[in-house]
Scaffold this active site. Structure first.
Site, PDB file in Angstrom:
ATOM      1  N   ILE A 160     -38.638  -5.964 -15.358  1.00 55.56           N
ATOM      2  CA  ILE A 160     -38.536  -6.225 -13.948  1.00 55.56           C
ATOM      3  C   ILE A 160     -36.971  -6.789 -13.801  1.00 55.56           C
ATOM      4  CG2 ILE A 160     -39.170  -7.379 -11.620  1.00 55.56           C
ATOM      5  CD1 ILE A 160     -41.484  -5.636 -12.767  1.00 55.56           C
ATOM      6  N   PRO A 161     -36.173  -5.825 -13.223  1.00 53.59           N
ATOM      7  CA  PRO A 161     -34.663  -6.067 -13.424  1.00 53.59           C
ATOM      8  C   PRO A 161     -33.905  -6.800 -12.492  1.00 53.59           C
ATOM      9  CG  PRO A 161     -35.105  -3.951 -12.209  1.00 53.59           C
ATOM     10  CD  PRO A 161     -36.446  -4.513 -12.703  1.00 53.59           C
ATOM     11  N   CYS A 162     -34.122  -8.215 -12.554  1.00 48.86           N
ATOM     12  CA  CYS A 162     -33.547  -9.217 -11.556  1.00 48.86           C
ATOM     13  C   CYS A 162     -31.994  -9.183 -11.906  1.00 48.86           C
ATOM     14  CB  CYS A 162     -34.305 -10.423 -11.980  1.00 48.86           C
ATOM     15  SG  CYS A 162     -34.157 -11.107 -13.714  1.00 48.86           S
ATOM     16  N   HIS A 163     -31.502  -8.613 -12.902  1.00 52.26           N
ATOM     17  CA  HIS A 163     -29.978  -8.606 -13.224  1.00 52.26           C
ATOM     18  C   HIS A 163     -29.424  -7.526 -12.216  1.00 52.26           C
ATOM     19  CE1 HIS A 163     -31.708  -5.299 -15.632  1.00 52.26           C
ATOM     20  NE2 HIS A 163     -30.562  -4.785 -15.341  1.00 52.26           N
ATOM     21  N   ARG A 164     -30.085  -6.672 -11.356  1.00 50.77           N
ATOM     22  CA  ARG A 164     -29.636  -5.896 -10.453  1.00 50.77           C
ATOM     23  C   ARG A 164     -29.432  -6.429  -9.161  1.00 50.77           C
ATOM     24  NH1 ARG A 164     -33.388  -0.886 -12.277  1.00 50.77           N
ATOM     25  NH2 ARG A 164     -32.628  -0.718 -14.367  1.00 50.77           N
TER      26      ARG A 164
END
Length: 109
Positions: free
Chosen positions: A56-60
């Site tokens: 789940i790409p929280c880095h985005r």
């Protein structure tokens, strides 16, 4: 996304929004908050405890200034670079066309 006992309904909505962000694109806490009818601080709180990262790409999700914020900066920067999202020497987004805010709000209810 599978349910996790410690994940709240709000966190599920935030993580569902994150999954909509295409690889190589970024959004801001403010854009996510607008889509969720919430606040940037609440979005940040959900991202801070994301048990599904990096799937789940929280880095985005970065600050609206164009700079990554939050925990695990080194990991975020590495993941963003691998996706083609580059930051300048000051730590700010180089290509402003990578901003994305086309959330399908109906899927976030």
């Amino acid at each position: 996304m599978s349910k996790h006992q410690s994940v709240t309904k709000y966190q599920e909505r935030v993580y569902a929004a994150l999954q909509q962000i295409p690889e190589g694109r970024i959004t801001s806490y403010a854009a996510m908050a607008k889509a969720l009818n919430s606040s940037p601080r609440a979005v940040g709180g959900a991202l801070r405890v994301n048990p599904f990262a990096p799937e789940i790409p929280c880095h985005r999700c970065i600050a609206s200034t164009g700079a990554p914020s939050g925990q695990n900066q080194e990991s975020k920067l590495k993941l963003l670079k691998e996706e083609g999202v580059l930051l300048d020497a000051s730590g700010f987004l180089v290509n402003k066309s990578l901003w994305w805010d086309e959330f399908d709000v109906a899927k976030l209810k």
